[in-house]
Design an enzyme around this catalytic site. Structure first.
Site, PDB file in Angstrom:
ATOM      1  N   ASP A  49     -58.591 -38.381-111.087  1.00 14.04           N
ATOM      2  CA  ASP A  49     -58.832 -39.663-111.739  1.00 14.04           C
ATOM      3  C   ASP A  49     -60.278 -39.787-112.191  1.00 14.04           C
ATOM      4  O   ASP A  49     -61.008 -40.661-111.737  1.00 14.04           O
ATOM      5  CB  ASP A  49     -58.460 -40.801-110.775  1.00 14.04           C
ATOM      6  CG  ASP A  49     -57.060 -40.642-110.229  1.00 14.04           C
ATOM      7  OD1 ASP A  49     -56.844 -39.765-109.362  1.00 14.04           O
ATOM      8  OD2 ASP A  49     -56.160 -41.364-110.673  1.00 14.04           O
ATOM      9  N   ASP A  82     -54.792 -37.728-114.021  1.00 12.53           N
ATOM     10  CA  ASP A  82     -55.531 -38.781-114.706  1.00 12.53           C
ATOM     11  C   ASP A  82     -56.875 -38.194-115.092  1.00 12.53           C
ATOM     12  O   ASP A  82     -57.940 -38.613-114.655  1.00 12.53           O
ATOM     13  CB  ASP A  82     -55.687 -40.058-113.861  1.00 12.53           C
ATOM     14  CG  ASP A  82     -54.453 -40.961-113.989  1.00 12.53           C
ATOM     15  OD1 ASP A  82     -53.482 -40.543-114.649  1.00 12.53           O
ATOM     16  OD2 ASP A  82     -54.461 -42.079-113.441  1.00 12.53           O
ATOM     17  N   ASN A 120     -50.310 -40.188-114.740  1.00  9.49           N
ATOM     18  CA  ASN A 120     -49.574 -41.134-115.592  1.00  9.49           C
ATOM     19  C   ASN A 120     -50.396 -41.575-116.802  1.00  9.49           C
ATOM     20  O   ASN A 120     -49.860 -41.749-117.891  1.00  9.49           O
ATOM     21  CB  ASN A 120     -49.102 -42.346-114.786  1.00  9.49           C
ATOM     22  CG  ASN A 120     -50.208 -43.009-114.007  1.00  9.49           C
ATOM     23  OD1 ASN A 120     -50.927 -42.344-113.264  1.00  9.49           O
ATOM     24  ND2 ASN A 120     -50.372 -44.311-114.159  1.00  9.49           N
ATOM     25  N   HIS A 213     -49.930 -35.690-108.811  1.00  7.85           N
ATOM     26  CA  HIS A 213     -50.796 -36.836-109.111  1.00  7.85           C
ATOM     27  C   HIS A 213     -50.522 -38.012-108.178  1.00  7.85           C
ATOM     28  O   HIS A 213     -51.438 -38.628-107.626  1.00  7.85           O
ATOM     29  CB  HIS A 213     -50.627 -37.280-110.563  1.00  7.85           C
ATOM     30  CG  HIS A 213     -51.445 -38.487-110.900  1.00  7.85           C
ATOM     31  ND1 HIS A 213     -52.830 -38.462-110.869  1.00  7.85           N
ATOM     32  CD2 HIS A 213     -51.105 -39.770-111.213  1.00  7.85           C
ATOM     33  CE1 HIS A 213     -53.291 -39.666-111.174  1.00  7.85           C
ATOM     34  NE2 HIS A 213     -52.276 -40.478-111.382  1.00  7.85           N
ATOM     35  N   HIS A 222     -51.709 -48.420-104.935  1.00  5.25           N
ATOM     36  CA  HIS A 222     -50.351 -48.082-105.370  1.00  5.25           C
ATOM     37  C   HIS A 222     -49.398 -47.821-104.219  1.00  5.25           C
ATOM     38  O   HIS A 222     -48.186 -47.989-104.364  1.00  5.25           O
ATOM     39  CB  HIS A 222     -50.373 -46.846-106.278  1.00  5.25           C
ATOM     40  CG  HIS A 222     -51.076 -47.075-107.582  1.00  5.25           C
ATOM     41  ND1 HIS A 222     -52.329 -46.578-107.844  1.00  5.25           N
ATOM     42  CD2 HIS A 222     -50.709 -47.771-108.679  1.00  5.25           C
ATOM     43  CE1 HIS A 222     -52.690 -46.945-109.061  1.00  5.25           C
ATOM     44  NE2 HIS A 222     -51.745 -47.678-109.591  1.00  5.25           N
ATOM     45  N   HIS A 248     -54.267 -40.650-108.021  1.00  3.94           N
ATOM     46  CA  HIS A 248     -53.589 -41.893-108.373  1.00  3.94           C
ATOM     47  C   HIS A 248     -54.207 -43.124-107.713  1.00  3.94           C
ATOM     48  O   HIS A 248     -54.574 -44.061-108.392  1.00  3.94           O
ATOM     49  CB  HIS A 248     -52.090 -41.808-108.075  1.00  3.94           C
ATOM     50  CG  HIS A 248     -51.275 -42.860-108.772  1.00  3.94           C
ATOM     51  ND1 HIS A 248     -51.418 -43.142-110.114  1.00  3.94           N
ATOM     52  CD2 HIS A 248     -50.302 -43.701-108.324  1.00  3.94           C
ATOM     53  CE1 HIS A 248     -50.575 -44.109-110.457  1.00  3.94           C
ATOM     54  NE2 HIS A 248     -49.891 -44.475-109.400  1.00  3.94           N
ATOM     55  N   ASP A 249     -54.272 -43.144-106.398  1.00  5.93           N
ATOM     56  CA  ASP A 249     -55.043 -44.207-105.755  1.00  5.93           C
ATOM     57  C   ASP A 249     -56.502 -43.768-105.758  1.00  5.93           C
ATOM     58  O   ASP A 249     -56.819 -42.628-105.391  1.00  5.93           O
ATOM     59  CB  ASP A 249     -54.551 -44.466-104.324  1.00  5.93           C
ATOM     60  CG  ASP A 249     -53.498 -45.568-104.301  1.00  5.93           C
ATOM     61  OD1 ASP A 249     -53.535 -46.443-105.196  1.00  5.93           O
ATOM     62  OD2 ASP A 249     -52.642 -45.559-103.406  1.00  5.93           O
TER      63      ASP A 249
END
Ligand SMILES: *[C@@H]1O[C@H](CO)[C@@H](O)[C@H](O)[C@H]1NC(C)=O
Length: 333
Positions: A49, A82, A120, A213, A222, A248-249
């Site tokens: 991310d 990400d 995503n 991810h 999330h 993701h988080d």
């Protein structure tokens, strides 16, 4: 009418064709090899991310990755997805590729191969661009594929494209996703799970590491990904996976337990963080949550035949949490 011999021959041909088809459909995950160090050990960094043109502390994280990478003599870098905010890459000529990757991770120790999956947000742009070999011409470090296997002798890595598992994206009316190559979804997921299972079952590596991810377990914003708990986790548990690593988080996080020997590690703090809204999820009450940091940073992993040494670092390069996993202990459990 066909003679008996002809029928037999036809049968044989059909069987042959059938086996070929099966073999083919089970062998779709592309494999790559990365030699470990001469003593068989391996070290790498994990970040997720991140791509925001150096802003939001991305450059500070990059600087510290360079220093730690130098210290640990890391062999490669893993990106948990990400890769480019907000909406992936617009195409092969999107300057974000260089502005958020090439020009940011400039340290000498980071001039190694990067192995990346899509997140995503990457699917909101031209997802195929990130997978395209052309980017490797711009920066040879780049390698991003949907799902693939990396054989590093002592460890085998199973990179898994997790976005197609998440139902919410398929009913999301706010964003568009580039699902080219992912549809029909049901067949895609079915094949992917089969490929993952057979690859894991066939693995003889000391360490088995799965990278995706989305978190399977997370106490962050999330939280858990139900689809992965249902469809992926049982395969990982049945095949003695040591670590599941994700982004993701936007935090650094370690979760153990839940009746599983797998350690669930989130490294999704490459630039976005400080969301500050984890409180409703009561992260510290979550079963097996051993470490949680809501700030920017990254993770390092050092593997030998007997031990794994892991650490989470913040933007100052300070090791916030370090731990060791021993193979002897593991196999004794
Ligand atoms: C950058 O990191 C520092 C130190 O952790 C933090 O105080 C600051 O809020 C961060 N900046 C951003 C934009 O997240």
């Amino acid at each position: 009418m066909a003679s008996r011999r002809q029928t037999a021959r036809m049968g044989l041909a059909l069987t042959f064709l059938w086996t070929r088809l099966i073999v083919f459909s089970f062998a779709e995950l592309q494999r790559f090899e990365h030699s470990p160090k001469d003593d068989g050990s391996l070290s790498f960094l994990v970040i997720g991310d991140w791509g925001r043109r150096g802003l939001f502390n991305q450059s500070r994280v990059a600087l510290q990755m360079g220093k730690i990478g130098q210290k640990l003599d890391t062999d490669f870098v893993i990106s948990t997805g990400d890769n480019f905010y907000d909406d992936g890459l617009k195409g092969l000529d999107d300057p974000a590729f260089e502005e958020s990757f090439t020009k940011i991770y400039t340290a000498k120790s980071l001039q190694k191969q990067w192995y990346s999956v899509l997140g995503n947000h990457d699917y909101r742009g031209d997802a195929l661009a990130q997978l395209h070999p052309f980017l490797r011409k711009i920066d040879t470090r780049w390698l991003c594929l949907r799902s693939f296997i990396l054989d590093a002798e002592i460890a085998e890595f199973f990179f898994l494209d997790t976005s197609p598992f998440v139902d919410a994206y398929f009913i999301d009316k706010e964003h568009t996703y580039d699902w080219r190559g992912v549809t029909p979804r049901k067949a895609f997921l079915h094949n992917l799970l089969k490929d993952l299972e057979s690859a894991l079952r066939g693995s003889t590596a000391t360490w088995k590491i799965v990278v995706g991810h989305h978190a399977i377990r997370s106490a962050g914003y999330h939280g858990d990904t139900e689809e992965l708990i249902q469809k992926v986790l049982p395969i990982l548990e049945a095949n003695n996976v040591d670590f599941y690593m994700n982004g993701h988080d936007h935090c650094l996080e370690k979760i153990t337990g839940h009746g599983s020997r797998i350690q669930f590690l989130t490294s999704g703090a490459g630039s976005k963080a400080w969301r500050g809204d984890t409180t409703p999820y009561e992260p510290y009450d979550k079963d097996g949550l051993e470490f949680f940091y809501d700030g920017q940073g990254f993770m390092s992993v050092q593997l030998t035949k007997n031990d794994a040494n892991l650490a989470f670092y913040n933007v100052f390069g300070k090791a916030l949490h370090t731990w060791r996993v021993s193979k002897e202990l593991h196999s004794a459990v």
